[in-house]
Design an enzyme around this catalytic site. Structure first.
Site, PDB file in Angstrom:
ATOM      1  CG  ASN A 127     -13.151   8.011  10.001  1.00 25.34           C
ATOM      2  OD1 ASN A 127     -12.709   8.119   8.863  1.00 25.34           O
ATOM      3  ND2 ASN A 127     -12.397   8.170  11.072  1.00 25.34           N
ATOM      4  CE  LYS A 167      -6.245   7.347  14.027  1.00 31.58           C
ATOM      5  NZ  LYS A 167      -5.466   6.432  13.186  1.00 31.58           N
ATOM      6  CG  ASN A 198      -7.433   3.785  10.818  1.00 33.78           C
ATOM      7  OD1 ASN A 198      -6.498   4.065  11.572  1.00 33.78           O
ATOM      8  ND2 ASN A 198      -7.701   4.480   9.730  1.00 33.78           N
ATOM      9  N   GLY A 232       0.839  -1.196   0.000  1.00 30.64           N
ATOM     10  CA  GLY A 232       0.000   0.000   0.000  1.00 30.64           C
ATOM     11  C   GLY A 232       0.870   1.239   0.000  1.00 30.64           C
ATOM     12  CB  ALA A 262      -2.749   8.951   2.320  1.00 28.88           C
ATOM     13  CB  ILE A 263      -0.751   5.914   5.983  1.00 30.15           C
ATOM     14  CG1 ILE A 263      -1.712   6.864   6.707  1.00 30.15           C
ATOM     15  CG2 ILE A 263       0.208   5.274   6.984  1.00 30.15           C
ATOM     16  CD1 ILE A 263      -1.032   7.974   7.491  1.00 30.15           C
ATOM     17  CG  ASN A 273      -9.953   6.499  13.238  1.00 29.26           C
ATOM     18  OD1 ASN A 273      -9.863   7.670  12.921  1.00 29.26           O
ATOM     19  ND2 ASN A 273      -8.931   5.670  13.197  1.00 29.26           N
ATOM     20  CD  GLU A 325     -10.146   1.312   7.336  1.00 27.63           C
ATOM     21  OE1 GLU A 325      -9.194   0.569   7.591  1.00 27.63           O
ATOM     22  OE2 GLU A 325     -10.033   2.547   7.284  1.00 27.63           O
TER      23      GLU A 325
END
Length: 337
Positions: free
Chosen positions: A215, A207, A105, A7, A11-12, A211, A288
């Site tokens: 989200n 975290k 996540n 991946g 982005a990450i 999320n 997700e």
């Protein structure tokens, strides 16, 4: 170190790969399509917060996981629902001493592995149906990690960093191992903050608190973090969802180091940032939602904890995702009257 970022065009993944490569590590990224072509041609371009010039890193780019040899470290920087389809190839490149760092996540498939107590090795069906991933990956290879930075993909091979550089890590059994120290130093040398935690699951919940609430609420309302936290009704909804999750986590022995209001205040400070789920929605990608919310509801069922707010938001977001995917990724909004 020899590092494979699965991946790495995301982005990450791209953020990690670019900085780790510039720090002198041998980095291979697994990517596809236009992203793979762009990385092969131009390398990874990273625009860092507060810096005028982009960071450009040359990395080895491949299309298939098995195109890479056995690495020292595998960073699994894909969404939770993307793990099962690649699990066979992933297992093939993991050697006895390879450190696998999942960066999904939500509640991870390995949550109950190497965890003392009555729930040890209990599968999390929402993210690992039938325990398939558990059967393929030795938990002794896994080093837990929580991803805090906010980043987004500007174009194929081009990543923009918004804020944050923390990637706390921890062994699944709570020990402070030599390999964890090595990974922490590797991350520090690349410019990240990567402390070793003795309770990585507690950090996962901290975290996840944000999320699993912001989200889906952002996807349903098309609002950014600041707006959700400042509008009284959505702020109260977030607070109620967090309270339900906290009740579940505490039954599993988790102790939260901050309270709900402080967690919401932290999200508000991020400002007018679109959550990753809202970005996925606008791009027509699958949401997700199972890993972020469905897994928490599953743990609520396991611990006999009511989840009325979580279940309601989950149902609405699942329907939204179904509608978007059935329209081939096109987000159709109603016209104004």
């Amino acid at each position: 170190m020899k590092i494979c970022v699965i991946g790495g065009g995301g982005a990450i993944g791209g953020y990690l790969a670019a900085k780790l490569a510039r720090a002198g590590n041998q980095v291979t990224v697994v990517a596809r399509g236009k992203t793979l072509e762009a990385i092969k041609k131009n390398g990874l371009t990273l625009h860092m917060e507060g810096e005028s010039k982009p960071l450009v890193a040359k990395v080895n780019a491949v299309e298939k996981i098995t195109d890479d040899d056995t690495p020292d470290v595998v960073m699994l920087a894909v969404k939770a629902h993307q793990v099962e389809p690649i699990i066979d190839d992933l297992a093939k490149i993991i050697g006895p001493n390879t450190v696998l760092i999942p960066m999904q996540n939500g509640i991870p498939w390995w949550y109950f592995q190497r965890l003392a107590g009555g729930y040890q090795d209990h599968p999390v069906e929402t993210v690992d149906a039938g325990g398939l991933i558990m059967k393929k990956i030795d938990p002794r290879n896994i080093l837990g990690c929580v991803v805090y930075p906010a980043t987004y993909t500007e174009s194929p091979g081009v990543i923009r960093h918004v804020e944050g550089n923390r990637f706390p890590i921890g062994e699944l059994d709570g020990s402070v191992s030599e390999r964890a120290k090595g990974i922490s130093q590797m991350m520090t040398d690349a410019g990240f903050k990567s402390p070793i935690l003795e309770d990585i699951r507690g950090e996962i919940w901290l975290k996840l608190w944000g999320n699993m609430t912001f989200n889906p609420i952002s996807a349903l309302t098309h609002e950014h973090l600041e707006g959700i936290c400042q509008y009284p009704l959505t702020k109260d909804l977030a607070r109620n969802m967090m309270a339900e999750a906290q009740a579940i986590a505490e039954k599993l022995g988790v102790v939260f180091r901050v309270d709900i209001d402080r967690r919401i205040a932290g999200a508000e400070k991020v400002g007018k940032h679109k959550t990753s789920m809202l970005q996925d929605l606008e791009a027509g990608h699958s949401l997700e939602i199972d890993a972020l919310l469905g897994s928490v509801i599953e743990l609520g069922q396991i611990t006999n904890t009511p989840t009325p707010c979580l279940s309601t938001v989950f149902a609405l977001t699942k329907l939204l995702n179904t509608k978007v995917q059935s329209s081939h990724g096109r987000l159709c909004l109603p016209l104004a009257a």
